[in-house]
Design an enzyme around this catalytic site. Structure first.
Site, PDB file in Angstrom:
ATOM      1  N   CYS A 120     -10.522 -11.822   0.507  1.00  0.00           N
ATOM      2  CA  CYS A 120     -10.467 -10.939  -0.662  1.00  0.00           C
ATOM      3  C   CYS A 120      -9.034 -10.450  -0.819  1.00  0.00           C
ATOM      4  O   CYS A 120      -8.373 -10.123   0.165  1.00  0.00           O
ATOM      5  CB  CYS A 120     -11.340  -9.706  -0.465  1.00  0.00           C
ATOM      6  SG  CYS A 120     -13.049 -10.034  -0.031  1.00  0.00           S
ATOM      7  N   CYS A 121      -8.558 -10.367  -2.061  1.00  0.00           N
ATOM      8  CA  CYS A 121      -7.196  -9.868  -2.249  1.00  0.00           C
ATOM      9  C   CYS A 121      -7.168  -8.370  -1.990  1.00  0.00           C
ATOM     10  O   CYS A 121      -8.147  -7.670  -2.232  1.00  0.00           O
ATOM     11  CB  CYS A 121      -6.700 -10.183  -3.660  1.00  0.00           C
ATOM     12  SG  CYS A 121      -7.580  -9.332  -4.969  1.00  0.00           S
ATOM     13  N   CYS A 129      -7.761  -7.517 -14.672  1.00  0.00           N
ATOM     14  CA  CYS A 129      -6.772  -8.200 -13.831  1.00  0.00           C
ATOM     15  C   CYS A 129      -5.780  -9.020 -14.650  1.00  0.00           C
ATOM     16  O   CYS A 129      -4.726  -9.394 -14.155  1.00  0.00           O
ATOM     17  CB  CYS A 129      -7.470  -9.116 -12.827  1.00  0.00           C
ATOM     18  SG  CYS A 129      -8.700  -8.269 -11.846  1.00  0.00           S
ATOM     19  N   GLY A 181     -17.476  -2.955 -12.968  1.00  0.00           N
ATOM     20  CA  GLY A 181     -17.377  -2.869 -14.422  1.00  0.00           C
ATOM     21  C   GLY A 181     -17.702  -1.454 -14.855  1.00  0.00           C
ATOM     22  O   GLY A 181     -17.934  -0.565 -14.039  1.00  0.00           O
ATOM     23  N   ARG A 226       0.849  -1.189   0.000  1.00  0.00           N
ATOM     24  CA  ARG A 226       0.000   0.000   0.000  1.00  0.00           C
ATOM     25  C   ARG A 226       0.883   1.236   0.000  1.00  0.00           C
ATOM     26  O   ARG A 226       1.952   1.255   0.599  1.00  0.00           O
ATOM     27  CB  ARG A 226      -0.865   0.029   1.273  1.00  0.00           C
ATOM     28  CG  ARG A 226      -1.959  -0.999   1.300  1.00  0.00           C
ATOM     29  CD  ARG A 226      -3.078  -0.695   0.348  1.00  0.00           C
ATOM     30  NE  ARG A 226      -3.845   0.503   0.712  1.00  0.00           N
ATOM     31  CZ  ARG A 226      -4.816   1.013  -0.027  1.00  0.00           C
ATOM     32  NH1 ARG A 226      -5.121   0.462  -1.180  1.00  0.00           N
ATOM     33  NH2 ARG A 226      -5.475   2.078   0.366  1.00  0.00           N
TER      34      ARG A 226
END
Lengths: 135, 381
Positions: B203-204, B85, B125, B16
């Site tokens: 969750c990634c 991704c 999206g 991060r």
């Protein structure tokens, strides 16, 4: 009056004889149904026409989204895939937020339309969602 | 058709709030890959730059030319690549095909992402897509697969969560990974629900980072004893068939089958696998699609240790997206880099002993219960 609110986007549902029905497309040549609506059949490239996809189905899968909701949707809100009875399509849809905690795969559901969240301009709007069939 | 080899790799830590900007991150990884290959910029015949959010977040366009010029790569064809991704792996696919076609002998592929920005929120999206307007967000698309999977195969949420525990244990051995502190099964299950049954630690995380690879034809790679051969490079797209089966992912299976056919191997020949574990359920479904086990058996692999380092077929020994972190444009390159390091025997504390054949699988985008993009690479030494 909710009736005066605009739909979140045009052409996804319309009023039917016994409540709202979902709209998609039907290929004029090979007769396949599509949702979301498309102008050309992806298999034969024939023109499609608007088709009623029905209002009844069963939940194929469901989840409750518990992060900060987009589009002014309630927190939490529920979404799922619904297998439609009439056309056999499996459609992604909002599920009634009031069903959180009672959602089940296989649950019979029907389409409803009500004020739900905001449109792309941040204005209140109508959205379609599936809710439990009356017992 | 030319054979294609990976002859140089480099990547930044994934984390991060990296100090560097997008170009700065990209430079670090690309320079390291060039040095690793023992080449100067003049040797590069083509460049590919993968990035997803730059145009949206900072208005960057044609960032690839800007970044690559700053490390001396000029005059040659440079292409900017976006496939969500799988942008990094799509860029690799383009480079492989450019070399196979004889367009050039050496290509530099760089994936970079700077996504630590205030208020990024959940990825969705495009606003033109109806699903987005109906509340589809990335975690929901995988939570819907997870809910259906648990239902069909009578698997417990704890079995899914075990994937996060395993990949975190791997990440502890990867100095470049974002999250290296071990987590317990209870911590994974007790972390906040994001979209039922997926909890936050399943969750990634978003991350900043860059990863680069230098690819070369056999002519150039012949002298390089560390070169890793690309046996198959597959890119395919969803069929969007309706009704779609959320737990037997046709696109995933199709991509895997094509890769095995082209490489002339089967799943039993693999020594190490990196796959797109954006969520725990994703790794489970990919291991099944890759044929590492049968339908409904994927969750058991992590529980029984088969996919852990030292197990039958280690999966995501880098820590995967779940713990290495997921800077969108860089991920596809980072996956292949892990496979290259493993096949070189340079995996350090996380080395899979005797690894000779590896596979990297990635996916990008979501539409109608299908992936918009799926890549599968097989590599060997």
């Amino acid at each position: 009056m909710t009736a005066e609110l605009p739909p979140f986007v045009p052409g996804v549902f319309q009023a039917g004889a016994s409540g709202p029905v979902l709209l998609g497309s039907r290929c004029g040549s090979c007769q396949q149904h599509f949702f979301p609506a498309c102008e050309l059949c992806p298999d034969c490239l024939s023109a499609t026409s608007t088709a009623e996809l029905g209002a009844h189905g069963r939940i194929y899968s469901h989840t409750v989204v518990r992060t900060k909701p987009p589009l002014g949707l309630p927190a939490p809100y529920a979404v799922g895939y619904v297998d439609l009875d009439d056309c056999g399509l499996r459609v992604f849809a909002l599920l009634d937020p009031a069903l959180v905690g009672r959602l089940q795969i296989g649950l019979p559901v029907r389409l409803a339309v009500a004020p739900l969240g905001t449109d792309q301009h941040g204005q209140p709007c109508l959205r379609p969602y599936f809710t439990a069939e009356p017992a | 058709m030319n054979d294609v080899y990976v002859i140089g790799v480099g990547m930044t830590p994934f984390r991060r709030a990296a100090r560097e900007d997008l170009a700065g991150l990209g430079r670090i990884a690309a320079l390291e890959a060039l040095r690793d290959a023992g080449l100067t910029p003049a040797a590069i015949g083509g460049g590919y730059f993968a990035n997803v959010l730059g145009p949206q977040l900072t208005g960057e366009v044609t960032a690839g030319q800007f970044v690559l010029a700053s490390i001396g790569v000029r005059r040659v064809p440079i292409v900017n690549v976006e496939n969500a991704c799988s942008s990094g792996s799509t860029a690799l696919w383009l480079a492989v095909n450019g070399i196979r076609a004889g367009e050039f002998d050496v290509a530099l592929v760089l994936g970079a992402e700077k996504m630590s920005v205030p208020g990024l929120g959940l990825l969705r999206g495009g606003s033109e897509e109806l699903e987005t307007q109906l509340g589809m967000v990335m975690p929901a698309s995988f939570a819907l697969r997870a809910a259906r999977y648990l239902h069909e195969f009578e698997v417990t949420p704890a079995a899914l969560a075990q994937v996060a525990v395993k990949n975190r244990r791997h990440a502890a051995l990867n100095p470049l990974a974002q999250f290296r502190e071990p987590v317990t099964l209870a911590q994974v299950l007790d972390s906040p629900l994001i979209a039922d049954p997926i909890t936050r630690l399943q969750c990634c995380p978003t991350a900043d980072g860059a990863a680069a690879a230098v690819l070369a034809s056999g002519r150039v790679a012949r002298a390089d004893r560390r070169a890793v051969r690309v046996d198959a490079a597959v890119l395919c797209t969803g069929s969007y068939q309706n009704p779609t089966d959320l737990v037997r992912w046709e696109t995933d299976r199709r991509g895997s089958r094509m890769a095995y056919e082209r490489a002339g191997i089967g799943p039993e020949d693999l020594d190490v696998v990196e796959c797109h574990d954006a969520f725990t359920i994703a790794e489970v479904l990919h291991t099944e699609a890759l044929g590492l086990c049968g339908p409904g058996e994927g969750a058991r692999l992590a529980v029984e240790g088969a996919t852990a380092l030292g197990g039958r077929i280690p999966v995501n020994v880098s820590g995967g997206l779940l713990s290495r972190g997921h800077p969108l444009g860089a991920t596809g390159c980072a996956q292949l880099i892990e496979i290259v390091q493993q096949l070189r025997g340079a995996g350090g504390a996380r080395q899979v002993e005797g690894a000779r054949v590896g596979l990297a699988q990635c996916m990008g985008g979501d539409q109608s219960g299908d992936a918009k993009s799926c890549t599968v690479f097989v590599a060997s030494r």
